[in-house]
Design a protein around this motif. Sequence first.
Motif, short mmCIF file in Angstrom:
data_model
loop_
_atom_site.label_atom_id
_atom_site.label_comp_id
_atom_site.label_asym_id
_atom_site.label_seq_id
_atom_site.Cartn_x
_atom_site.Cartn_y
_atom_site.Cartn_z
N ALA A 204 0.69 -1.29 0.04
CA ALA A 204 -0.11 -0.14 0.21
C ALA A 204 0.85 1.27 0.13
O ALA A 204 0.30 2.54 -0.02
CB ALA A 204 -1.06 -0.04 1.29
N GLY A 205 2.03 1.09 0.15
CA GLY A 205 3.09 2.49 0.06
C GLY A 205 2.85 3.04 1.50
O GLY A 205 2.59 2.67 2.56
N GLN A 206 2.83 4.50 1.31
CA GLN A 206 2.55 5.25 2.45
C GLN A 206 0.92 5.56 3.02
O GLN A 206 0.86 6.11 3.63
CB GLN A 206 3.26 6.55 2.27
N GLN A 207 0.13 5.03 1.97
CA GLN A 207 -1.21 5.44 2.39
C GLN A 207 -1.78 4.51 3.30
O GLN A 207 -1.16 3.39 3.63
CB GLN A 207 -2.03 5.20 0.88
N LYS A 208 -2.92 4.93 3.78
CA LYS A 208 -3.31 4.45 4.87
C LYS A 208 -4.76 3.60 4.62
O LYS A 208 -5.75 3.32 5.57
CB LYS A 208 -3.44 5.22 5.93
#
Lengths: 617, 230
Positions: free
Chosen positions: A162-166
């Motif tokens: 998801a990378g840095q997204q929450k």
Amino acid sequence: MFHSPPAKPGLTSCRSPEKETFTCWWKPGSDGGLPTTHALYYRKESSETVYECPDYHTAGENSCFFNKNDTSIWVNYNITVVATNALGRAFSDPVEIDVVYIVKPNPPEKVTVTVMEDKGWPFLRVSWEPPHKADTRSGWITLIYELRVKLEEEIDWEMHLAGQQKMFNIFSLRSGGKYLVEVRCKPDHGFWSEWSSTSYIKVPDYFHREKSTWILITVFSTFTFLILMWLLHMNRHNLKHCILPPVPGPKIKGFDKQLLKNGKSNQIFSALVVPDFPPATSSNYEDFQVEYLEVYVRREQELVLEESKDLHNSCLKSESSTSDCDSGRGSCDSHTLLMAKCREAKEGERQTDRECSPMRTEAQRRLKDWEEEALNYAHAGIVSLEMSSGRVKTWPSVFSPLPRYSSSPLDQQSSLQMAKQLSLSTSSYLTQPGHSTKEALGQSYWDLCLSSKQPHLLNPPTPVCRELQAHSDVNISSIGHKRAPAGPRSPALHTTEYVEVQRVDNKDTLLLQPVVQGCGRMGGCFQMPHGEVYSKVKGVDSDNVLLLQREGMGEDRCPCVEQETNEVTGSCHKSCTVSTTQKPSGCIYTAVPVRDEMATMANGYVDTATMCTLHTC
Amino acid sequence: MPGNIRSVSFAWMVLVYLLFCSRRASVGAAPICANAQAGCHVLSLANLFDRVIQHSARTHSISNDLHSEFEQYFLPSKNHIGRVSRNCHTSSILTPNGKDNAQRMAREELTEVILKLLVAWRDPLWHFHQNMAHHHDFNNFSSNKALEMSDMVHELRKGVEKVAEKMQVLGIISNTVSSLASPEASLPSDSAEWRLMKDYNLLSCFRRDSNKVQNYLKILKCRIVPEHGC
């Protein structure tokens, strides 16, 4: 009991959850039977001062916890654990760490999974928060997240970075499935956290939407299948014929299989016999024959009779005439009814020839009746048989009285010769007062007596005479063959006039048309039908006399081709013109007694000897 | 026919020239317009920060890779306590060693520290690259990475300078940062230190310093423009 100094402990790991504190764990060695204490000492990078672990308890057993104050980032720590018992000490191997690189955050917190809809198709929305200790808000730590999903009954997880997204969306769900979702995080340079606690989610059933589609498809396909079956059923016979063609059975007319089975062969084979086969050739043969008579009238005769030769005659005579004359269409032959234009000739003759007139006066006196016609008819009955191309063609021909001078008895081999002679003889007969030929005429055929010396045609047949039978209808058969055109013709030009029976009217009128002779009798004649009604059968008298009347069209149709017969032509013309007054009453010929059959004109031929009867115009 | 070819080739050349010009115009970094001058493509501070942060992250990852290669190549002893002297030449630069310290530090100071670090590492990295190229101890991959690292540090410094400039324009920080224009001024007199360091130490030091730079930049960004990704 043996006591020994403690074994060397070992540092297992040091971890920092948020890059602000860290904890080290060690594993103690054997204690050597004595109570052993462990101590952790550390030294920072740029100083030689040895510090001891500030906190042995917070992190649990055999751990050392470094709080914020004791933690320096980007500083190398040299950590050593010492085990001490009564007998000795043991130093562990030193471990050098930099807190930046030992960060292992806590798992993400508050993981929520919800089912959302996108155009009727559901998907999972997973959202979470970073661990509360990790300070991502100030930018101190940057975390990247990863989640994994699986169905409850499955074994393998589906990983998603998801990378840095929450927040993250998961699509392609199975309807009615139960999903497990877990999330973890990692700093940009560090260790992955542990997986968060599993979140369970159940996807609602959207199968009914799919179901309706399937129901529709099933119904449609069923309908199509039923229709196809029905079509096949309707056409099963055709299919059967197509796939399994029937074996043809015997198809013999009159053949009965049952009889064969019964074994009565006589009946079977008798049934096969066709009574009409093979057809009798004689009766039909004559039907196809075209007879024609050529009459050559000698110029020297008192009676100037024109001879008009139609095309077909010439055709027949000439050797060259082949297919055209020979064809079964009968274009040449069949409908040609040769009519001697004796009437015109006679008229002409009467007018111009004294020979005519005596005959005519005679005729008028005696031959008002059909006698002369009968004579002519008899002449006409004689048919010359033309053999051309091996076919026998005969025409009933009307020929004018033949010139006299043919004295030789008719040779049946030469038809035209015969005809000519006949004509000659008849003419000779005609010159003399003729007897009544009523009785002769009463017969269906004419008997011609040929006698060079006794040219009394109309006498009852005497044994002296040679009889020639001529049939009035197509059944006239004549023997003969092709003869040279330059055959026994009289030196004088003779033209024979022929009349063609065109048709029988519905009023029982026989429509005749003259057949225009070609130029010259020496071949080259061609028929020029005018399509005009030359004469018309007005009716049949009570005495079975065929009443003919001429209907002229006002044209010069006198086939007086020969120049020598100009006067005749002129006379003919005149006669024609005279006759063609459109007055049927004026041109009535005496009828010719005909057979009953002839009245029907079955074959379309008429013995037009009757045509050359008295011209009463 | 030759006339046609000539005209076609001329048109083609014009087209190619135009294309290249446009490309050059686009490739060249859009100048940061201090006063929003006309024709300038103005970048926001947040964008600038993002760029430099990405740049610093890239630098750090390269240094990390090189360091790992060094460790594998030289087969150092475990934990190599004795080896690590850690006398980084940048030790003289005071850098915050914790989050609190970093957060307590003023923006200008932090920016200065960043710039100091970047300036201090420009020459050592260049020499390091030269050493690697000459010695053939390492494969070309490492040599290329060292070169890339050196270039990146150079670019990063420029970028941070631009950020500082922007911040000064925006009034976020005072104008004291610009005094770091001269790179040589920051280096201590005993500049020969870094030459003595071994390459491995150098890589270790640089790895740490790049991490510092990245972290400080992030802190600065989240302190000044916190709306994006903080």
